[in-house]
Motif scaffolding. Structure first.
Motif, PDB file in Angstrom:
ATOM      1  N   TYR A  14      36.734  74.095  58.824  1.00  0.00           N
ATOM      2  CA  TYR A  14      37.966  74.501  58.145  1.00  0.00           C
ATOM      3  C   TYR A  14      38.467  73.392  57.219  1.00  0.00           C
ATOM      4  CZ  TYR A  14      39.029  78.773  60.779  1.00  0.00           C
ATOM      5  OH  TYR A  14      39.013  80.022  61.296  1.00  0.00           O
ATOM      6  N   PHE A  15      38.572  72.188  57.755  1.00  0.00           N
ATOM      7  CA  PHE A  15      39.100  71.088  56.953  1.00  0.00           C
ATOM      8  C   PHE A  15      38.166  70.720  55.809  1.00  0.00           C
ATOM      9  CE2 PHE A  15      41.795  70.484  60.682  1.00  0.00           C
ATOM     10  CZ  PHE A  15      43.016  70.351  60.050  1.00  0.00           C
ATOM     11  N   GLU A  16      36.867  70.738  56.052  1.00  0.00           N
ATOM     12  CA  GLU A  16      35.918  70.428  54.989  1.00  0.00           C
ATOM     13  C   GLU A  16      35.980  71.496  53.906  1.00  0.00           C
ATOM     14  OE1 GLU A  16      32.703  69.897  52.493  1.00  0.00           O
ATOM     15  OE2 GLU A  16      32.858  71.687  53.731  1.00  0.00           O
ATOM     16  N   GLY A  17      36.073  72.745  54.301  1.00  0.00           N
ATOM     17  CA  GLY A  17      36.165  73.840  53.339  1.00  0.00           C
ATOM     18  C   GLY A  17      37.438  73.787  52.518  1.00  0.00           C
ATOM     19  N   ILE A  18      38.540  73.478  53.170  1.00  0.00           N
ATOM     20  CA  ILE A  18      39.819  73.369  52.457  1.00  0.00           C
ATOM     21  C   ILE A  18      39.777  72.201  51.475  1.00  0.00           C
ATOM     22  CG2 ILE A  18      42.260  72.792  52.745  1.00  0.00           C
ATOM     23  CD1 ILE A  18      42.149  74.494  55.347  1.00  0.00           C
ATOM     24  N   SER A  19      39.183  71.091  51.897  1.00  0.00           N
ATOM     25  CA  SER A  19      39.130  69.931  50.993  1.00  0.00           C
ATOM     26  C   SER A  19      38.264  70.227  49.770  1.00  0.00           C
ATOM     27  CB  SER A  19      38.618  68.693  51.736  1.00  0.00           C
ATOM     28  OG  SER A  19      37.241  68.781  52.013  1.00  0.00           O
ATOM     29  N   GLU A  38      43.234  60.467  38.568  1.00  0.00           N
ATOM     30  CA  GLU A  38      43.479  59.924  39.909  1.00  0.00           C
ATOM     31  C   GLU A  38      43.424  61.014  40.976  1.00  0.00           C
ATOM     32  OE1 GLU A  38      45.674  59.493  37.337  1.00  0.00           O
ATOM     33  OE2 GLU A  38      45.139  57.444  36.800  1.00  0.00           O
ATOM     34  N   ALA A  39      43.741  62.251  40.588  1.00  0.00           N
ATOM     35  CA  ALA A  39      43.713  63.355  41.555  1.00  0.00           C
ATOM     36  C   ALA A  39      42.306  63.548  42.115  1.00  0.00           C
ATOM     37  CB  ALA A  39      44.205  64.648  40.900  1.00  0.00           C
ATOM     38  N   VAL A  40      41.301  63.477  41.243  1.00  0.00           N
ATOM     39  CA  VAL A  40      39.920  63.640  41.693  1.00  0.00           C
ATOM     40  C   VAL A  40      39.485  62.433  42.526  1.00  0.00           C
ATOM     41  CG1 VAL A  40      37.520  63.842  40.927  1.00  0.00           C
ATOM     42  CG2 VAL A  40      39.293  65.187  39.823  1.00  0.00           C
ATOM     43  N   SER A  41      39.933  61.257  42.146  1.00  0.00           N
ATOM     44  CA  SER A  41      39.576  60.066  42.919  1.00  0.00           C
ATOM     45  C   SER A  41      40.113  60.155  44.339  1.00  0.00           C
ATOM     46  CB  SER A  41      40.131  58.809  42.251  1.00  0.00           C
ATOM     47  OG  SER A  41      39.576  58.642  40.984  1.00  0.00           O
ATOM     48  N   LEU A  42      41.352  60.539  44.472  1.00  0.00           N
ATOM     49  CA  LEU A  42      41.973  60.628  45.796  1.00  0.00           C
ATOM     50  C   LEU A  42      41.385  61.773  46.614  1.00  0.00           C
ATOM     51  CD1 LEU A  42      44.166  59.737  47.810  1.00  0.00           C
ATOM     52  CD2 LEU A  42      45.678  61.370  46.686  1.00  0.00           C
ATOM     53  N   VAL A  43      41.405  62.969  46.059  1.00  0.00           N
ATOM     54  CA  VAL A  43      40.920  64.138  46.798  1.00  0.00           C
ATOM     55  C   VAL A  43      39.411  64.032  47.028  1.00  0.00           C
ATOM     56  CG1 VAL A  43      40.695  66.651  46.758  1.00  0.00           C
ATOM     57  CG2 VAL A  43      42.807  65.582  45.971  1.00  0.00           C
ATOM     58  N   GLY A  48      34.958  63.517  50.652  1.00  0.00           N
ATOM     59  CA  GLY A  48      33.736  62.815  51.051  1.00  0.00           C
ATOM     60  C   GLY A  48      33.768  62.390  52.506  1.00  0.00           C
ATOM     61  N   ALA A  49      34.898  61.848  52.933  1.00  0.00           N
ATOM     62  CA  ALA A  49      35.029  61.438  54.335  1.00  0.00           C
ATOM     63  C   ALA A  49      34.945  62.647  55.271  1.00  0.00           C
ATOM     64  CB  ALA A  49      36.338  60.698  54.540  1.00  0.00           C
ATOM     65  N   LEU A  50      35.585  63.739  54.877  1.00  0.00           N
ATOM     66  CA  LEU A  50      35.530  64.945  55.704  1.00  0.00           C
ATOM     67  C   LEU A  50      34.117  65.535  55.733  1.00  0.00           C
ATOM     68  CD1 LEU A  50      38.902  66.655  54.751  1.00  0.00           C
ATOM     69  CD2 LEU A  50      38.292  65.664  56.957  1.00  0.00           C
ATOM     70  N   PHE A  51      33.391  65.453  54.621  1.00  0.00           N
ATOM     71  CA  PHE A  51      32.025  65.962  54.581  1.00  0.00           C
ATOM     72  C   PHE A  51      31.119  65.152  55.504  1.00  0.00           C
ATOM     73  CE2 PHE A  51      27.712  66.003  52.821  1.00  0.00           C
ATOM     74  CZ  PHE A  51      27.444  67.355  52.912  1.00  0.00           C
ATOM     75  N   VAL A  52      31.246  63.838  55.465  1.00  0.00           N
ATOM     76  CA  VAL A  52      30.433  62.989  56.343  1.00  0.00           C
ATOM     77  C   VAL A  52      30.760  63.288  57.808  1.00  0.00           C
ATOM     78  CG1 VAL A  52      30.028  60.602  57.064  1.00  0.00           C
ATOM     79  CG2 VAL A  52      30.088  61.178  54.640  1.00  0.00           C
ATOM     80  N   THR A  53      32.033  63.434  58.120  1.00  0.00           N
ATOM     81  CA  THR A  53      32.449  63.778  59.482  1.00  0.00           C
ATOM     82  C   THR A  53      31.877  65.131  59.887  1.00  0.00           C
ATOM     83  OG1 THR A  53      34.479  62.517  59.171  1.00  0.00           O
ATOM     84  CG2 THR A  53      34.442  64.105  60.986  1.00  0.00           C
ATOM     85  N   TYR A  54      31.931  66.091  58.986  1.00  0.00           N
ATOM     86  CA  TYR A  54      31.390  67.425  59.233  1.00  0.00           C
ATOM     87  C   TYR A  54      29.895  67.346  59.544  1.00  0.00           C
ATOM     88  CZ  TYR A  54      30.201  72.332  58.174  1.00  0.00           C
ATOM     89  OH  TYR A  54      29.735  73.624  58.210  1.00  0.00           O
ATOM     90  N   CYS A  55      29.153  66.557  58.780  1.00  0.00           N
ATOM     91  CA  CYS A  55      27.711  66.413  59.020  1.00  0.00           C
ATOM     92  C   CYS A  55      27.421  65.755  60.370  1.00  0.00           C
ATOM     93  CB  CYS A  55      27.057  65.620  57.887  1.00  0.00           C
ATOM     94  SG  CYS A  55      26.971  66.539  56.339  1.00  0.00           S
TER      95      CYS A  55
END
Length: 100
Positions: A14-19, A38-43, A48-55
Motif C-alpha cells: 500500500y505505502f509503496e504504491g501510494i508513494s 525539489e518535489a521530485v527529489s523529496l518524494v 526509493g526507501a519504501l521500494f527497497v523496504t518493499y523488496c
C-alpha cells in the motif's frame, strides 16, 4: 493485516504504491509544470526507501511462506506499474488466508 506474513507485504505494498502515485501524479507535474524540482527529489527519495523496504519484505515473505518463484517476481513487477500494487493486493488477500 500486520498479524500475518502476507499481511505485512500487503501493508508495505500500500505505502509503496501510494508513494509511486504521489511521485508520478503530484511531484512530477510540480517539477515540469511549476518548475519545483525539489518535489521530485523529496518524494523520489521517500519512494526509493519504501521500494527497497518493499523488496526486503518480499524476500522475507518468500522465505517464510516458501512461495514458488512466480509470486515474488510478480510482486516486484507490479511495483513499477501505477495502481499495480492495489490490483495485486486483491490476490494477496486471498493468499493471506492460505499462507498466513
Amino acid at each position: 493485516m500486520l498479524k500475518t506474513t502476507v499481511g505485512k507485504l500487503r501493508f508495505a505494498g500500500y505505502f509503496e504504491g501510494i508513494s509511486l502515485l504521489v511521485l508520478l501524479f503530484i511531484a512530477m507535474p510540480m517539477k515540469y509544470w511549476f518548475d519545483i524540482p525539489e518535489a521530485v527529489s523529496l518524494v523520489g527519495s521517500i519512494h526509493g526507501a519504501l521500494f527497497v523496504t518493499y523488496c526486503i519484505i518480499i524476500a522475507y515473505v518468500t522465505l517464510k511462506t516458501r512461495w514458488n518463484l512466480i509470486w515474488p517476481i510478480l510482486a516486484v513487477v507490479v511495483a513499477f506499474i501505477p495502481f499495480g500494487n492495489f490490483i495485486l493486493d486483491k490476490k494477496l488477500h486471498q493468499l493471506e488466508k492460505t499462507y498466513g
